[in-house]
Each structure stands twice: as C-alpha cells, then as structure tokens.
Design an enzyme around this catalytic site. Structure first.
Site, PDB file in Angstrom:
ATOM      1  CB  SER A 122      25.664  40.451  34.109  1.00  0.00           C
ATOM      2  OG  SER A 122      24.906  39.950  33.040  1.00  0.00           O
TER       3      SER A 122
ATOM      4  CB  THR B  68      30.378  41.088  29.776  1.00  0.00           C
ATOM      5  OG1 THR B  68      30.816  41.424  31.074  1.00  0.00           O
ATOM      6  CG2 THR B  68      30.819  42.136  28.775  1.00  0.00           C
TER       7      THR B  68
ATOM      8  CB  THR C  66      30.069  44.387  31.804  1.00  0.00           C
ATOM      9  OG1 THR C  66      29.827  43.367  32.766  1.00  0.00           O
ATOM     10  CG2 THR C  66      31.320  45.146  32.218  1.00  0.00           C
TER      11      THR C  66
ATOM     12  NE  ARG D 248      36.860  43.638  38.476  1.00  0.00           N
ATOM     13  CZ  ARG D 248      36.298  43.145  37.381  1.00  0.00           C
ATOM     14  NH1 ARG D 248      35.239  43.735  36.853  1.00  0.00           N
ATOM     15  NH2 ARG D 248      36.783  42.068  36.820  1.00  0.00           N
TER      16      ARG D 248
HETATM   17  C1  SD4 Z   1      34.469  41.889  34.118  1.00  0.00           C
HETATM   18  N1  SD4 Z   1      34.610  40.739  32.022  1.00  0.00           N
HETATM   19  O1  SD4 Z   1      34.073  42.917  34.633  1.00  0.00           O
HETATM   20  C2  SD4 Z   1      33.691  41.339  32.953  1.00  0.00           C
HETATM   21  C3  SD4 Z   1      32.650  40.379  33.470  1.00  0.00           C
HETATM   22  C4  SD4 Z   1      32.057  39.526  32.423  1.00  0.00           C
HETATM   23  O2  SD4 Z   1      30.587  38.068  31.646  1.00  0.00           O
HETATM   24  O3  SD4 Z   1      32.476  39.444  31.317  1.00  0.00           O
HETATM   25  N2  SD4 Z   1      31.059  38.832  32.641  1.00  0.00           N
HETATM   26  O4  SD4 Z   1      35.441  41.270  34.521  1.00  0.00           O
END
Ligand code: SD4
Length: 329
Positions: free
Chosen positions: A88, A190, A208, A218
C-alpha cells in the site's frame, strides 16, 4: 467461491494472524500516554500501522542525533516506500484498476513549508519528490506526468513499481472487478508519520499508493495538505489513514490541528474529527484513523472501526498501540 472472495478471506485471515502475533508481542491497547502533560520538549516519532515500527526507527536515528524533524519524517517513510512486500506504499503498492501503480505523498515542515506529489508513476520514493517540490520549486503540488518529469529532472530513476505480488493480487481482483474497500485489509495502509525533534520543532510526512483498484487518475487525501497531513509548529500536527474521500470532505488533518489550537487535547481533536465523518457519511463501510501530536509531546489517536494501530517511539521505546474506536470491538 470466487477467487476475489478467496483473496479477501485470505487477506483477512492473514491480517488476523498478524494481529494475534502482535498481541502476543505485547501490543498495547488504548492511549496510555495521551493524557500526560510535560513542559519539557518530548522528542517523539509516531506513525500509522505496523510498518510504522521500522519507519519510526529510521526517523528516530535522525532525531536522536540532533537532526531536524523534517529530515526524520522523510527518511522514516522511505522505509515502507522501498519495501516490495508492502502492498500500500511506494514500490509494491497495489495498482489502480488498469494495473498502474500511482502514488501520492506530501511533506510539511515547522515553518509551514510543504510539498506534494499526486498521481505520480514510476518513482519509488514519492516522499522525496514531494520534498524536492517543497525545497526546489515555488509550488506546493505537482501531479501526474509533470511530477514525473520534475522527478526525472531531479535525478530520480524511472522504475517499474508493479511487483509480481501486486500484479497477482490485481489479476485476481480483475476476475470480478468489484470495487469494495475492505476495512483494515488490503486497502488501508498508508503511512503518515509525525515527529518532534530535540529543538521542539514538528514535521510530518504521508505517502501511499492509495486505494487499491481505484479509478485511473484518482487522488486521495494523502497528498493534500490539510487532508492527509497538517503541521502547525505553534500547535501540533495530524495525519490520516483510511478512505481518503471521507477525509477530503472534512479536511480532516487541518481540522484536528485547528481543534487543538482551540484547546482540545490531541485525543479529543481526533475523536471530534472522526465524529464529523460519522455524523454525515456511510461510516460503516470504511475505516478512518487519525493520529495527532501537540507541542507538548502529547498524542492522540482515534478511528471508526477497531484495529487501526500505530507505532510510537518515545522515551526510548518503540511500540505498537491500538487506537480507540467509535465502533467498539
Ligand atoms: C487514500 N487515505 O488514498 C489513502 C488510503 C489509506 O491506509 O490511507 N490507506 O485514500
């Protein structure tokens, strides 16, 4: 059973296994240090999820040697960014629905300077590109192809970031192509990392690969200053993890810092920021976790669903803690 479903179940089991191991290793629950008060500078490093332990260690080396928080946060989050096993963040991150690994990151220092990259491809360390945006350009955010061109001009190497492991997971997902984020699993890891150095200065970094299997193009909350991260050296700092859209709609990290400015503790501020989401959004379907610190070295954490955890390096210890949650275990 579909392979996607099997994948989710396997992921869940794996994650439960991790949690079980963690509790055996003495993972703490609650927020034991968040209510302490101390007038002396309390250097610390705090970061989201289990990969925070190694990231904190790298950041702490810099803090402990008298270095600056801004250098510590950058070096800290580079550890999960470079880890191919981490699905991730950075290299090895799960791709979007078309198979592209697209990365988001931002960084902010004690003087209110900040830099960000979003929708960046082919560069393993988006946080360091964000740092360059902050240090070398008059801008705050660079995106997509422009961010890539900038990175290359700064000497970053163009690489393939899609590992075999991430590709395999994506191919399994494609069988059903259902976009359904799973709470705490697969889509939420993240790293947001906050630090106070020995001079008492704050900084933060957030990086992230975003939500797995997102639409191409996105961008989430993580690279948006005030959403995924915010630092105000007079007050405190905050970072977010989870469903970025919910954080973006409430400008969560800025909100947490502003609540601390108005006198809330980091814990109270994180709780209020989660409540703003819970009141208006379909919170049962997604996770949000906040971490916050104030100038005194107090910290807070709160999430919607159980099992958001974080790593805290303070007073010579680097340990995992479970955040308190709106929905109880
Ligand atoms: C997102 N906030 O791209 C990030 C994903 C995330 O733990 O935090 N994952 O929306």
């Amino acid at each position: 059973m579909s392979s996607r479903r099997k994948f989710i179940i396997r992921s869940t089991q794996a994650s439960l296994g991790i949690l079980a191991t963690k509790s055996l290793q003495g993972c703490n629950t609650g927020i034991p240090l968040s209510t302490e008060t101390n007038n002396e500078i309390q250097p610390l490093v705090i970061s989201t999820w289990k990969h925070g332990i190694e990231a904190n260690d790298a950041a702490w080396k810099i803090i402990n040697a008298g270095g600056k928080a801004i250098d510590a946060v950058e070096q800290g989050v580079r550890i999960p960014e470079a880890d191919p096993e981490n699905l991730s963040v950075g290299y090895g991150g799960l791709p979007d629905r078309d198979g592209n690994v697209t990365l988001d990151a931002c960084i902010m220092d004690a003087d209110g300077n900040c830099g960000s990259v979003c929708f960046l491809q082919h560069i393993k360390h988006p946080i360091s590109v964000a740092r360059k945006v902050m240090d070398e350009t008059p801008h705050v955010i660079l995106s997509g192809e422009g961010a890539l061109q900038f990175a290359l001009s700064q000497g970053f190497k163009k690489e393939n970031l899609l590992t075999d492991k991430a590709k395999e997971a994506w191919q399994k997902w494609k069988v059903e192509s259902k976009y359904k984020p799973i709470i705490n699993v697969e889509n939420h890891d993240t790293i947001g990392l906050l630090a106070i150095d020995k001079q008492g200065d704050l900084a933060g970094a957030c990086t992230t690969s975003g939500l797995a299997y997102k639409m191409h193009g996105r961008v989430g909350d993580s690279p948006i200053i005030g959403a995924g991260l915010y630092v105000d050296n007079e007050v405190g700092a905050a970072t977010a993890t989870g469903m970025g859209e919910a954080v973006l709609k409430t400008l969560g990290s800025f909100l947490v810092v502003e609540l601390m400015r108005q006198g809330r503790t980091p814990q109270e501020a994180c709780e209020e920021a989660v409540m703003r989401i819970v009141k208006k959004q379909q919170y049962k379907d997604f996770q949000i976790g906040y971490l916050a610190i104030n100038k005194k070295g107090e910290h807070g954490s709160y999430c919607i669903h159980p099992w958001f955890n974080y790593a805290l390096h303070k007073n010579g210890e680097n340990k995992m803690y479970d955040a308190d949650s709106f929905i109880k275990k």
